[in-house]
Design an enzyme around this catalytic site. Structure first.
Site: not given
Length: 844
Positions: A583, A634, A737
């Site tokens: 992502h 992901d 992230s």
């Protein structure tokens, strides 16, 4: 139109007593300038009244009786008279001498609230001495309202029919809240509309609550009703220094301040100085029926009398508050009631008057002191517990109980009083107490608990913390002389409390400051170790702990357009590949790969000696969709344009990603309860954009896939896992992230996951979700092999799956994997293997 009714009570007898007129001392009496009494020393009003009148301001009641002179005017710092609709239109006036509410019995204080729920068409009241005007709230997104207001947080709109612009402007607006009239605004603009109604623009006071409070609570000797400085000094309370950082219980966010006052009619506690105290409510009532204290994050301590005969569904607990009407409390519903097995209400002796309430979710005890844990005494030998607390000891009783004997109204704010332990042979105690080994008497004339104090704590100061020595049980009769209160002697019940809680209650011993733990890494390892050993202390990544230089040399920072701005985290897999989250690459395509780079070999992200590489190829997992309802797979690999040379640059190290032993179920690695570590340069506070310069680190725990907290967040337990704390406070955040989550193997750090997503940051009961690397080993390895590289050798076996903690932060569940998941796992392996063979043939 269907209006929401506020309350059918004439407000004039209540609210007009809060209103005063403001004028120059030589001015003829008028109602034009209006204010409300906020405290005995402060008047709340609108800025235009006082902006030009700086000297000789007076206040009066009903324009008749002069009440005092204004010696200082506080205008909101953002006020600008020339702005379009005059936002921040609020001012405070300080009186040179405080009002005396005993002499002026016709006066009363206005009540404000930091939180107001305004629904369209709610009925509000504009108040004056002569009349009250009913007004109706208009939604801020209404096109007419929106054309008048300038900031929907600072202002709102009302419609009314019974007044004029001159009558309404400057008047206070009240709403019926929690059985009282609360001032929520001041009208500062009224415009006549086509249907003979008026649109009023109102300053929304809850937006300015903190600013008002910061001024009102500032200590100013001249505003006290005391004649001399000597008297001020003699009447200052005693402060009990108590640190939440050096004790595990018995300390709150603020220090206790205690003076010679009484709980009846009595002394308000310093806000948040007794954060271990909670109120207990029945059937969603706003008023507490009893009081209790926080024994653990899941158990509340109170009296058996309080909850005898009650159902779990009847009860809820409110924690973390001082003013029960205005604070932002934490509410928990009771799941189970544990009353002492020897309690017998019918014998009227009140022996064993003690109970524990199990609440869920657990209370957010985060080490910041609000809420806080209570300390309970552990006396050795046990035979001495019948004499604790000792005769004559000074204790402090705390509660929201009634302040008058015949009153049915509870105190709004937490009250406290100092009382003494009575002699066992005192005649008044002998005729009141039934079992001197399990109960004790305490009190003084006119100092006793009252309605609502039942179940509440009584504390003794131990030099560095407060020890809860008893529970309010019976007696006292509020302010009746010669009627001492009787308290359950807590020291007698230590073993029973431990048996219910099912863990050690070592809370009476002050805990030393957390000791950093050094993880000695095997420097001969080809991955997972830096030149500096990792040192961890109890901390959180949000608000967090700085990592030591060169302790995490596998971490990298993803960046765009050649800037130094941090986008996402990642780790070095091999000489040419970076591991990150898919992502993070949502807005990156093969066409714009030159925009993406990484920086490595640094702890400070601005380190001029950092190693930089451009990305020339990306591999996003083929099954990654990236939609809001499908965040599975992901994971992505990035290929750098120039390989790393580990031998010549000791600041760089590969991360360890090993194959999972075939005998282990993929969705059980890492194991439930395993202590993990997250690292990153993400924002340090949710809702902000501040990114730390220094790499942050924090410890969290793996949560069982089947636990309710994880099940509501995760989408596929084979591909993802949860980690965090029940109470929040430790989590990855925006900017983390793509970064790693590690477990310590005893020799090196093993990367077990990638930061994927979560709800806010460090949010209680919403753990972070991580991509499970054990599922993707073959996919990663095959990409590396096709490029002449490989993952470091090693296999994750049951011996690697060490649970490094016995912490009670999480409740472990069964490790059994269902046949469905077992079959699903092998089916994926077969299909994936066939796809690789076909891909290899085509590639050749």
């Amino acid at each position: 139109m269907n209006y929401k009714q506020s309350h059918q009570i004439d407000p004039l007898p209540y609210t007009s007593s809060m209103i005063v007129s403001i004028k120059h001392k030589n001015e003829i009496s008028t109602h034009r300038y209006t204010g409300t009494i906020l405290t005995d020393s402060y008047i709340l009003t609108a800025v235009p009244y006082v902006d030009s009148l700086t000297d000789d301001l007076m206040i009066s009641y009903k324009s008749e009786e002069n009440l005092g002179k204004i010696d200082r005017v506080y205008i909101h710092p953002k006020w600008k008279d020339y702005q379009r609709y005059r936002k921040d239109n609020v001012a405070l006036l300080r009186l040179s001498n405080p009002l005396n509410f005993t002499i002026h019995r016709q006066l009363s204080r206005a009540r404000l609230s930091p939180r107001v729920r305004l629904l369209e068409n709610t009925i509000l009241q504009i108040i004056d001495w002569q009349r009250n005007t009913r007004v109706f709230l208009i939604a801020n997104n209404d096109s007419l309202c929106n054309s008048f207001i300038d900031g929907d947080e600072q202002q709102f709109c009302v419609r009314f029919y019974e007044s004029s612009q001159e009558d309404a402007v400057g008047k206070p607006i009240f709403q019926w809240m929690n059985h009282r009239w609360t001032q929520i605004g001041i009208v500062h603009l009224a415009i006549k509309y086509t249907d003979d109604s008026y649109i009023g623009v109102v300053t929304s006071l809850h937006h300015y609550y903190n600013w008002l409070e910061s001024i009102v609570t500032t200590l100013n000797f001249s505003s006290l009703s005391i004649g001399t400085t000597a008297n001020v000094i003699r009447n200052l309370p005693t402060t009990y220094e108590c640190s939440v950082h050096s004790t595990s219980c018995g300390c709150s966010r603020e220090n206790v301040q205690l003076s010679a006052a009484r709980i009846l009619g009595g002394e308000e506690a310093a806000p948040y100085s007794w954060s271990m105290v909670v109120s207990i409510h029945f059937n969603d009532s706003d008023e507490p029926s009893c009081t209790g204290s926080i024994l653990t994050n899941s158990y509340v301590l109170t009296s058996a009398r309080c909850v005898d005969g009650a159902s779990e569904t009847d009860l809820h607990v409110v924690a973390g508050m001082h003013n029960r009407l205005e604070d932002f409390p934490t509410i928990r519903y009771v799941q189970n009631i544990h009353i002492h097995p020897d309690w017998n209400r019918s014998d009227h002796t009140y022996r064993n008057d003690i109970a524990l309430l199990y609440v869920f979710p657990p209370l957010p005890i985060n080490g910041q002191g609000n809420p806080a844990l209570t300390c309970v005494p552990h006396i050795n030998p046990l035979t001495e517990s019948v004499n604790y607390p000792s005769q004559g000891s000074q204790l402090v009783m705390v509660g929201w109980g009634s302040t008058e004997d015949d009153s049915h109204t509870m105190s709004e704010t937490l009250q406290q009083v100092s009382i003494d332990v009575s002699n066992k042979n005192d005649p008044n105690c002998l005729k009141t107490v039934h079992d001197a080994d399990k109960q004790f008497c305490a009190g003084r004339s006119s100092r006793s608990p009252c309605r609502g104090d039942l179940g509440g704590p009584i504390f003794q100061w131990k030099g560095t913390y407060w020890d809860q020595v008893g529970i309010t049980s019976y007696g006292g009769q509020c302010d009746q002389i010669d009627s001492p209160a009787v308290f359950t002697r807590l020291a007698v019940y230590f073993n029973w409390m431990e048996s219910v809680v099912n863990s050690s209650l070592t809370t009476t011993t002050p805990s030393p400051p957390p000791v950093p733990i050094v993880h000695e890494c095997n420097k001969a390892s080809t991955c997972g170790c830096g030149q500096t050993d990792v040192v961890l202390t109890p901390s959180r990544i949000v608000g967090g702990e700085d990592a030591l230089d060169d302790s995490w040399p596998m971490i990298v920072s993803l960046r765009l357009n050649g800037s130094t701005d941090h986008l996402c985290g990642g780790t070095i897999l091999s000489a040419s590949f970076i591991l990150t989250a898919a992502h993070c690459l949502r807005n990156i395509s093969e066409t714009y790969l030159t925009d993406l780079s990484i920086a490595a070999g640094m702890t400070n992200r601005s380190d001029p000696g950092r190693v930089q590489r451009n990305i020339d190829r990306i591999h996003v997992h083929p099954y990654y969709l990236g939609g809001p309802d499908d965040k599975r797979h992901d994971i992505a690999l990035l290929h750098v344009d120039k390989p790393f040379v580990f031998e010549s640059d000791l600041k760089l190290t590969k991360t360890c990603v090993h194959r999972l032993d075939s005998s282990l179920p993929v969705d059980q690695y890492p194991k439930n309860g395993t202590r993990l570590v997250i690292i990153g340069w993400g924002v340090i506070e949710s809702g902000t954009k501040y990114i730390p310069e220094i790499l942050q680190q924090a410890q969290v725990f793996n949560i069982d896939n089947e636990h309710s907290l994880c099940k509501k967040s995760i989408q596929d337990s084979e591909l993802q896992f949860c980690a965090g704390l029940y109470e929040g406070g430790k989590d990855s955040c925006e900017g983390d992230s793509g970064g790693p989550i590690f477990q310590w193997t005893g020799q090196y750090w093993e990367q077990v996951g990638i930061v994927s997503y979560g709800t806010d940051c460090a949010h209680a009961y919403f753990p972070g979700v991580y991509t499970r690397l054990s599922y993707y080993y073959d996919w990663i390895q095959n990409i590396l092999i096709r490029n002449g590289e490989h993952l470091e050798s090693g296999t994750l076996s049951s011996s690697t799956m060490i649970r490094f903690t016995t912490s009670t932060d999480f409740i472990p569940h069964s490790n059994t994997i269902s046949m469905y998941y077992f079959s699903k796992y092998h089916f994926h392996i077969v299909i994936y293997g066939l796809s690789l063979i076909l891909f290899s043939l085509c590639y050749q």
